[in-house]
Scaffold this motif. Structure first.
Motif, PDB file in Angstrom:
ATOM      1  N   VAL A 163     -16.797  33.120 -45.363  1.00 21.36           N
ATOM      2  CA  VAL A 163     -15.618  33.218 -46.212  1.00 21.36           C
ATOM      3  C   VAL A 163     -14.435  33.622 -45.345  1.00 21.36           C
ATOM      4  CG1 VAL A 163     -14.534  34.514 -48.096  1.00 21.36           C
ATOM      5  CG2 VAL A 163     -16.915  33.781 -48.290  1.00 21.36           C
ATOM      6  N   ALA A 164     -13.348  32.872 -45.431  1.00 16.66           N
ATOM      7  CA  ALA A 164     -12.126  33.188 -44.697  1.00 16.66           C
ATOM      8  C   ALA A 164     -10.961  33.191 -45.673  1.00 16.66           C
ATOM      9  CB  ALA A 164     -11.880  32.167 -43.584  1.00 16.66           C
ATOM     10  N   GLY A 165     -10.243  34.300 -45.723  1.00 16.96           N
ATOM     11  CA  GLY A 165      -9.137  34.400 -46.666  1.00 16.96           C
ATOM     12  C   GLY A 165      -9.577  34.295 -48.106  1.00 16.96           C
ATOM     13  N   GLY A 166     -10.834  34.592 -48.376  1.00 21.38           N
ATOM     14  CA  GLY A 166     -11.362  34.533 -49.739  1.00 21.38           C
ATOM     15  C   GLY A 166     -11.967  33.202 -50.126  1.00 21.38           C
ATOM     16  N   VAL A 167     -11.853  32.194 -49.255  1.00 25.45           N
ATOM     17  CA  VAL A 167     -12.343  30.844 -49.565  1.00 25.45           C
ATOM     18  C   VAL A 167     -13.584  30.548 -48.733  1.00 25.45           C
ATOM     19  CG1 VAL A 167     -11.755  28.391 -49.559  1.00 25.45           C
ATOM     20  CG2 VAL A 167     -10.002  30.103 -50.092  1.00 25.45           C
ATOM     21  N   VAL A 168     -14.584  29.911 -49.335  1.00 26.60           N
ATOM     22  CA  VAL A 168     -15.778  29.514 -48.592  1.00 26.60           C
ATOM     23  C   VAL A 168     -15.384  28.405 -47.622  1.00 26.60           C
ATOM     24  CG1 VAL A 168     -18.093  28.544 -48.732  1.00 26.60           C
ATOM     25  CG2 VAL A 168     -17.323  30.173 -50.472  1.00 26.60           C
ATOM     26  N   THR A 169     -15.533  28.685 -46.327  1.00 24.19           N
ATOM     27  CA  THR A 169     -15.096  27.735 -45.296  1.00 24.19           C
ATOM     28  C   THR A 169     -16.241  27.284 -44.396  1.00 24.19           C
ATOM     29  OG1 THR A 169     -14.488  29.622 -43.923  1.00 24.19           O
ATOM     30  CG2 THR A 169     -12.727  28.591 -45.204  1.00 24.19           C
ATOM     31  N   GLY A 170     -17.473  27.689 -44.713  1.00 15.83           N
ATOM     32  CA  GLY A 170     -18.607  27.283 -43.899  1.00 15.83           C
ATOM     33  C   GLY A 170     -19.879  27.953 -44.363  1.00 15.83           C
ATOM     34  N   THR A 171     -20.956  27.653 -43.641  1.00 18.54           N
ATOM     35  CA  THR A 171     -22.242  28.296 -43.893  1.00 18.54           C
ATOM     36  C   THR A 171     -22.767  28.817 -42.562  1.00 18.54           C
ATOM     37  OG1 THR A 171     -23.494  26.250 -43.570  1.00 18.54           O
ATOM     38  CG2 THR A 171     -22.718  26.723 -45.807  1.00 18.54           C
ATOM     39  N   TRP A 172     -23.768  29.677 -42.632  1.00 14.07           N
ATOM     40  CA  TRP A 172     -24.331  30.201 -41.383  1.00 14.07           C
ATOM     41  C   TRP A 172     -25.827  30.395 -41.551  1.00 14.07           C
ATOM     42  CZ3 TRP A 172     -26.741  35.037 -41.208  1.00 14.07           C
ATOM     43  CH2 TRP A 172     -26.508  35.891 -42.292  1.00 14.07           C
ATOM     44  N   SER A 173     -26.528  30.408 -40.423  1.00 13.28           N
ATOM     45  CA  SER A 173     -27.968  30.652 -40.411  1.00 13.28           C
ATOM     46  C   SER A 173     -28.300  31.503 -39.199  1.00 13.28           C
ATOM     47  CB  SER A 173     -28.745  29.332 -40.378  1.00 13.28           C
ATOM     48  OG  SER A 173     -28.394  28.574 -39.232  1.00 13.28           O
ATOM     49  N   LEU A 174     -29.416  32.198 -39.274  1.00  8.67           N
ATOM     50  CA  LEU A 174     -29.845  33.093 -38.203  1.00  8.67           C
ATOM     51  C   LEU A 174     -31.196  32.637 -37.684  1.00  8.67           C
ATOM     52  CD1 LEU A 174     -29.601  35.703 -36.532  1.00  8.67           C
ATOM     53  CD2 LEU A 174     -30.574  36.944 -38.490  1.00  8.67           C
ATOM     54  N   THR A 175     -31.264  32.343 -36.400  1.00  8.31           N
ATOM     55  CA  THR A 175     -32.507  31.961 -35.754  1.00  8.31           C
ATOM     56  C   THR A 175     -32.648  32.782 -34.484  1.00  8.31           C
ATOM     57  OG1 THR A 175     -32.317  29.695 -36.592  1.00  8.31           O
ATOM     58  CG2 THR A 175     -33.858  30.077 -34.789  1.00  8.31           C
ATOM     59  N   ASP A 176     -33.698  33.595 -34.455  1.00  8.66           N
ATOM     60  CA  ASP A 176     -33.904  34.507 -33.325  1.00  8.66           C
ATOM     61  C   ASP A 176     -32.663  35.387 -33.171  1.00  8.66           C
ATOM     62  OD1 ASP A 176     -36.453  33.433 -32.873  1.00  8.66           O
ATOM     63  OD2 ASP A 176     -35.604  31.803 -31.673  1.00  8.66           O
ATOM     64  N   ASP A 177     -31.974  35.276 -32.022  1.00  9.75           N
ATOM     65  CA  ASP A 177     -30.796  36.120 -31.806  1.00  9.75           C
ATOM     66  C   ASP A 177     -29.502  35.330 -31.934  1.00  9.75           C
ATOM     67  OD1 ASP A 177     -30.927  34.553 -29.549  1.00  9.75           O
ATOM     68  OD2 ASP A 177     -30.499  36.195 -28.143  1.00  9.75           O
ATOM     69  N   ARG A 178     -29.565  34.175 -32.537  1.00  7.57           N
ATOM     70  CA  ARG A 178     -28.384  33.306 -32.602  1.00  7.57           C
ATOM     71  C   ARG A 178     -27.940  33.087 -34.052  1.00  7.57           C
ATOM     72  NH1 ARG A 178     -25.807  30.313 -29.046  1.00  7.57           N
ATOM     73  NH2 ARG A 178     -27.397  30.729 -27.460  1.00  7.57           N
ATOM     74  N   VAL A 179     -26.657  33.334 -34.292  1.00 11.13           N
ATOM     75  CA  VAL A 179     -26.032  33.027 -35.575  1.00 11.13           C
ATOM     76  C   VAL A 179     -25.294  31.708 -35.427  1.00 11.13           C
ATOM     77  CG1 VAL A 179     -24.333  33.729 -37.300  1.00 11.13           C
ATOM     78  CG2 VAL A 179     -25.804  35.448 -36.223  1.00 11.13           C
ATOM     79  N   VAL A 180     -25.768  30.709 -36.127  1.00  9.35           N
ATOM     80  CA  VAL A 180     -25.161  29.378 -36.053  1.00  9.35           C
ATOM     81  C   VAL A 180     -24.273  29.183 -37.276  1.00  9.35           C
ATOM     82  CG1 VAL A 180     -25.563  26.894 -35.939  1.00  9.35           C
ATOM     83  CG2 VAL A 180     -27.142  28.477 -34.783  1.00  9.35           C
ATOM     84  N   THR A 181     -22.999  29.038 -37.030  1.00  8.43           N
ATOM     85  CA  THR A 181     -22.019  28.832 -38.093  1.00  8.43           C
ATOM     86  C   THR A 181     -21.658  27.356 -38.173  1.00  8.43           C
ATOM     87  OG1 THR A 181     -21.064  31.030 -37.793  1.00  8.43           O
ATOM     88  CG2 THR A 181     -19.704  29.401 -38.896  1.00  8.43           C
ATOM     89  N   HIS A 182     -21.724  26.807 -39.373  1.00  7.12           N
ATOM     90  CA  HIS A 182     -21.293  25.424 -39.620  1.00  7.12           C
ATOM     91  C   HIS A 182     -19.960  25.504 -40.367  1.00  7.12           C
ATOM     92  CE1 HIS A 182     -24.995  23.427 -38.242  1.00  7.12           C
ATOM     93  NE2 HIS A 182     -25.581  24.529 -38.680  1.00  7.12           N
ATOM     94  N   TRP A 183     -18.910  25.332 -39.610  1.00  8.93           N
ATOM     95  CA  TRP A 183     -17.558  25.456 -40.149  1.00  8.93           C
ATOM     96  C   TRP A 183     -17.145  24.129 -40.777  1.00  8.93           C
ATOM     97  CZ3 TRP A 183     -14.389  29.561 -40.725  1.00  8.93           C
ATOM     98  CH2 TRP A 183     -13.038  29.333 -40.955  1.00  8.93           C
ATOM     99  N   PHE A 184     -16.656  24.176 -42.025  1.00 11.06           N
ATOM    100  CA  PHE A 184     -16.275  22.943 -42.708  1.00 11.06           C
ATOM    101  C   PHE A 184     -15.065  22.318 -42.014  1.00 11.06           C
ATOM    102  CE2 PHE A 184     -17.906  25.022 -46.878  1.00 11.06           C
ATOM    103  CZ  PHE A 184     -19.208  24.760 -46.500  1.00 11.06           C
ATOM    104  N   ALA A 185     -15.146  21.037 -41.745  1.00  3.66           N
ATOM    105  CA  ALA A 185     -14.077  20.347 -41.015  1.00  3.66           C
ATOM    106  C   ALA A 185     -12.750  20.442 -41.743  1.00  3.66           C
ATOM    107  CB  ALA A 185     -14.465  18.878 -40.801  1.00  3.66           C
TER     108      ALA A 185
END
Length: 370
Positions: free
Chosen positions: A312-334
């Motif tokens: 969430v950025a500025g109150g708006v959902v702008t992406g999703t994220w997942s956690l694998t091992d020690d890595r946070v992978v963010t999928h930012w909406f284009a």
């Protein structure tokens, strides 16, 4: 009075203890949000702890064990964390549906509405000495005359039959035993304030919702406090009962309610670019509803409704994220524009502090690592 939705969402982030992050307790967060989805437990833990500047692992579980928060069936039939002081307000709205009086319920469970007071008394009596599993509760209650046919209803995995017993304040979810759910009496919690009358609970619920989720339109109120709860037909009268405790503001041309005492603060709140990593089914999106296009872009509603972890950025959902091992992978909406790398890295670092482990960020936009 007129404000923009960007300013309104910035103010709501403050009310949600997201910007700035709160300094209170687990119970303070739950009380402010009204309800927090209880399952999965890891998501509930993150939903609360991400709103606290300082917290420890297991803090939500400790608050439950100590009775500072409770777990009950509440909104949309799901289990929620509530506070024992205010939870009765929301349960009163849920109980207003009186589902146990429906002809389909009477036929399916072989109980008339007049049987429920005696059933509730039997349940409270069975739980008098402490928490019981569903099987133990079933054995105790079905031993009573007239209830011998209810064994399967008590142990059914949907727990549908048990839900009205929490809505009416007879019991709540207890501590797990050997991986199995238990139930315990609510009135054994000294903090439990009971169920207020519906005409008292309704205005209290509206005011609490507007405090946390304002500016709130009538559609917002009907969604969270009315839809599926049987209370929708009274919302306008509850708003009217509050009188000048509520004010109407114009938010980009749309009328919405805030508490009158919050108007000045709302108008003075600047827009924000704050970034937060939230769990799936967080109250940030569930409270106003995933259909609110100002919070959830319509093209992304499906993935949000399926429980993806949220950026969430500025109150708006702008992406999703997942956690694998020690890595946070963010999928930012284009469509959200260039990802704010520094802010995302800072939030991943904060997540690592909450989870007590070092984490590394990776950001993807349109499938390309940045």
């Amino acid at each position: 009075m007129s404000v923009s939705w960007s300013r309104a969402l910035a103010w709501r982030m403050r009310q949600h203890l997201l910007d700035p992050v709160g300094t209170g307790s687990v119970a303070d967060v739950v009380r402010r949000l009204g309800a927090v989805p209880a399952l999965p437990a890891a998501a509930a833990d993150l939903a609360v702890r991400t709103r606290l500047r300082r917290s420890r692992p297991g803090e939500v579980s400790r608050a439950l064990a100590e009775g500072r928060i409770i777990m009950v069936f509440a909104f949309r039939g799901a289990t929620h964390l509530l506070t024992p002081e205010d939870g009765g307000v929301y349960l009163a709205l849920r109980a207003a549906s009186r589902m146990w009086e429906l002809p389909s319920w009477q036929r399916h469970y072989g109980l008339a509405p007049s049987d429920w007071p005696r059933l509730r008394e039997a349940v409270r009596g069975a739980l008098a000495d402490g928490p019981l599993t569903r099987e133990e509760l079933a054995a105790a209650v079905t031993a009573r005359p007239g209830f011998g046919h209810l064994g399967a209803a008590f142990v059914d995995d949907s727990m549908t039959f048990l839900k009205p017993l929490t809505w009416q304040g007879d019991m709540c979810v207890g501590p797990p035993r050997d991986g199995r759910a238990t139930f315990q009496r609510l009135d054994h919690n000294p903090r439990w304030a009971g169920l207020p009358a519906l005409d008292e609970a309704g205005p209290r619920a509206v005011e609490a919702y507007v405090r946390a989720y304002g500016p709130a339109t009538e559609r917002h109120l009907r969604y969270w406090l009315g839809e599926g709860l049987g209370a929708g037909r009274w919302i306008r009268s509850w708003v009217a009962q509050l009188g000048d405790r509520l004010a109407t503001v114009d938010v980009d041309g749309e009328p919405a309610y805030v508490r009158r005492e919050d108007v000045e603060d709302l108008v003075a709140t600047p827009s924000t670019t704050a970034v937060r990593l939230l769990p799936g089914y967080d109250q940030w999106v569930l409270g106003p509803g995933t259909a609110d296009a100002r919070v959830v872009p319509p093209a992304r509603r499906a993935v949000v409704s399926r429980g993806a972890n949220l950026v969430v950025a500025g109150g708006v959902v702008t992406g999703t994220w997942s956690l694998t091992d020690d890595r946070v992978v963010t999928h930012w909406f284009a469509e959200a524009g260039p990802p704010p790398r520094d802010a995302l890295e800072a939030e991943v670092a904060r997540l690592g502090t909450i989870l007590d482990r070092p984490l590394r960020p990776t950001v993807h936009t349109g499938g390309t690592a940045v």
